[in-house]
Design a protein around this motif. Sequence first.
Motif, PDB file in Angstrom:
ATOM      1  N   SER A   5      65.309 -61.303 115.998  1.00 43.53           N
ATOM      2  CA  SER A   5      65.423 -62.752 115.887  1.00 43.53           C
ATOM      3  C   SER A   5      65.030 -63.347 117.230  1.00 43.53           C
ATOM      4  N   ALA A   6      64.002 -64.178 117.237  1.00 44.21           N
ATOM      5  CA  ALA A   6      63.479 -64.673 118.517  1.00 44.21           C
ATOM      6  C   ALA A   6      63.009 -66.111 118.382  1.00 44.21           C
ATOM      7  N   LEU A   7      63.086 -66.843 119.486  1.00 43.92           N
ATOM      8  CA  LEU A   7      62.598 -68.213 119.599  1.00 43.92           C
ATOM      9  C   LEU A   7      61.296 -68.213 120.390  1.00 43.92           C
ATOM     10  N   VAL A   8      60.258 -68.827 119.832  1.00 48.08           N
ATOM     11  CA  VAL A   8      58.962 -68.943 120.516  1.00 48.08           C
ATOM     12  C   VAL A   8      58.925 -70.310 121.184  1.00 48.08           C
ATOM     13  N   THR A   9      58.892 -70.336 122.499  1.00 48.25           N
ATOM     14  CA  THR A   9      58.912 -71.623 123.216  1.00 48.25           C
ATOM     15  C   THR A   9      57.569 -72.011 123.783  1.00 48.25           C
ATOM     16  N   ASP A  10      56.581 -71.128 123.709  1.00 51.05           N
ATOM     17  CA  ASP A  10      55.259 -71.388 124.271  1.00 51.05           C
ATOM     18  C   ASP A  10      54.225 -70.696 123.395  1.00 51.05           C
ATOM     19  N   ALA A  11      53.101 -71.355 123.136  1.00 49.18           N
ATOM     20  CA  ALA A  11      52.062 -70.779 122.288  1.00 49.18           C
ATOM     21  C   ALA A  11      51.536 -69.464 122.830  1.00 49.18           C
ATOM     22  N   ARG A  12      51.656 -69.277 124.147  1.00 48.21           N
ATOM     23  CA  ARG A  12      51.182 -68.020 124.745  1.00 48.21           C
ATOM     24  C   ARG A  12      52.085 -66.838 124.381  1.00 48.21           C
ATOM     25  N   GLN A  13      53.283 -67.112 123.881  1.00 43.07           N
ATOM     26  CA  GLN A  13      54.172 -66.051 123.404  1.00 43.07           C
ATOM     27  C   GLN A  13      53.924 -65.693 121.936  1.00 43.07           C
ATOM     28  N   LEU A  14      53.214 -66.572 121.239  1.00 46.58           N
ATOM     29  CA  LEU A  14      53.177 -66.499 119.791  1.00 46.58           C
ATOM     30  C   LEU A  14      52.571 -65.202 119.281  1.00 46.58           C
ATOM     31  N   GLU A  15      51.456 -64.770 119.860  1.00 46.86           N
ATOM     32  CA  GLU A  15      50.804 -63.558 119.373  1.00 46.86           C
ATOM     33  C   GLU A  15      51.701 -62.343 119.562  1.00 46.86           C
ATOM     34  N   PHE A  16      52.248 -62.189 120.749  1.00 42.26           N
ATOM     35  CA  PHE A  16      53.081 -61.021 121.037  1.00 42.26           C
ATOM     36  C   PHE A  16      54.312 -60.989 120.141  1.00 42.26           C
ATOM     37  N   LEU A  17      55.013 -62.128 120.032  1.00 44.35           N
ATOM     38  CA  LEU A  17      56.257 -62.137 119.265  1.00 44.35           C
ATOM     39  C   LEU A  17      55.994 -62.006 117.763  1.00 44.35           C
ATOM     40  N   THR A  18      54.879 -62.554 117.280  1.00 43.39           N
ATOM     41  CA  THR A  18      54.557 -62.387 115.858  1.00 43.39           C
ATOM     42  C   THR A  18      54.267 -60.931 115.538  1.00 43.39           C
ATOM     43  N   LEU A  19      53.474 -60.286 116.370  1.00 45.37           N
ATOM     44  CA  LEU A  19      53.166 -58.876 116.137  1.00 45.37           C
ATOM     45  C   LEU A  19      54.421 -58.014 116.257  1.00 45.37           C
TER      46      LEU A  19
END
Length: 594
Positions: free
Chosen positions: A158-172
């Motif tokens: 369970s994670a919160l994405v606070t920046d678009a630059r995190q999106l790829e890593f956290l989605t994968l």
Amino acid sequence: MSRGSASYRCRGPATAIPLLEKTMTWTGSDLLLDLLARAGVRRLFGVPGGPLLSLLDRIDDHPDLEFVLAKHEEGAVFMAEGYAQAGGGLGVACVTSGPGTMHAVTAAASATSDGAPVLLLAGQVPVPHFGRGALQDSSGGDWSADLVGMFRSVTKLSALVTDARQLEFLTLRAIAAATSPVPGTAHLALPVDVLAGPAPRPDVDAGPGPSHPHPDPAEVRRLADALTSAHRPLVLVGQGAKIARAEPGLVDVAERLGLPVATTMKGKSAFPERHPLSLGVYGTYGMSQSTHEAVLDDEIDLLLVLGSSLGEVSTVGWDERLVKNRAVWQVDVDRRQLGRAMSVDHVVQSDVAMLLDALTDELDRREVVRPGPPPGGSGATPVEEAAATTVKHPPVGALQGSAVARVLDRRLPDDTLLLVDNGNALCWVGEHYRSGAGREIYCSLNVGCMGYSVPAAIGVALARPDRPVVAVVGDAAFAMTCPEIHTAAELGVDVMWVVLNNAGNAMVSNLQEVMFSRSPGSMYAAPIDVAGVARGFGARATVVRTATDLEAALDQVLDHTAPSTGPVVLDVQVGPDEVAWSLRARAEALKVTA
């Protein structure tokens, strides 16, 4: 059952608030949807809301993705779970912030408990608005619900994405967590500015799929020694074997060694119940007296547990007789389940299918004489004995739930995908409906949420449109999620719900009668007009009062020559007083813990 084909596409708003103004800029929504498509996702189930609008708008332009509009967030996640359970791949659900995400908690916990790979995408207010009193803010702190923290206890991640630059890593990472060898739900909280704002282009290499633990060869040899030297070995099969698609290897090993096989309710359909070695379901739900006695036979000197955590339901309240005075081997892909609930002698961490393949190879190297038929009587298994007692017409009174299950056993095709809801339906289907020969069964236990099968059946039908999909559900469970029938009607999918209508929470009432000789607060003052409700949501509906009527209704719905009819609901009038044999064991367990 003929199959319909319909596509439901999300249509975004004609105008949008400035923050979500349509642009050709590559956004976080574009990046997220691209990653999902690369992972093989084809459908997203959800309920819209403000923070999700940019995502829904972009879905509408994506040629490979379809949005399925649910009526409630719990229903959306259960659809995603059913989709995943039936082999459709990663199930994805989209919900909005605040109450939308809160509504999804129970179904997310259910998917994790049931080992279904589900990704929950939850909208969130913009990051700069956290803590400022934004509508439906659920970012935590001392000003709102901390939904990321809430989901940590029921998901793989369970994670919160606070920046678009995190999106790829956290989605994968979330996809990897959901589809790991021990699958479950992963939750991502996605603020509106991350979804609507600019994002980097993906730079991904999907790489290999999840790696499943291989068994230790030395452990395989020791297990082969134990099985071949045991006087009366027995196998108990749980959900882990079903998830691993271990049936071929299980049948091979059982036949080579003459091993009687019982399953838990969650493991039902991992071993064909028409097979002469099948003992049927053991556990609180679905168990017959003959199965109970066969599993607890004093002469059993080895118990091999494949893919079961040995929880309360699977062990009839942790009945120590299951593991007493016999060598117990437990095999599970999840090391956390090994020896967790009951005393075992040997543990093997392994994917169940891989363990059985390795065991087959080991037996090939040995001279193992294939035994004859199991000894005793006519050779009929407990499941066959239950089927042989079928009566088409109950002698007096209302149609009984057990008779409904027997009719389904006779009439449903061998390629049926059957869902079973929580309640007495589990008992009747578990004992009287035989799986195998292509029949698959899906249920949601441990969390035990009522209403699972109404939306989950829609997900199953979308994942496997070539197979008949039938759900057995009580009227109380039906009442909780029946609006999703409207979703099925909009999609035009062919799903049949068999609703056991007995005017209330009959399982609870039965338990109360057994324990306290009365049942206050469980039954309705007036029954639900299930057929009327179903018609209001756009489904065809038929009221059924006798076994003959049920057989005729099933034959009509399952007629392959008839055109597609969309969703069908059978309002089956059953009596509330029939008490399953296994339910009495549940009552005894509740008395101990009360």
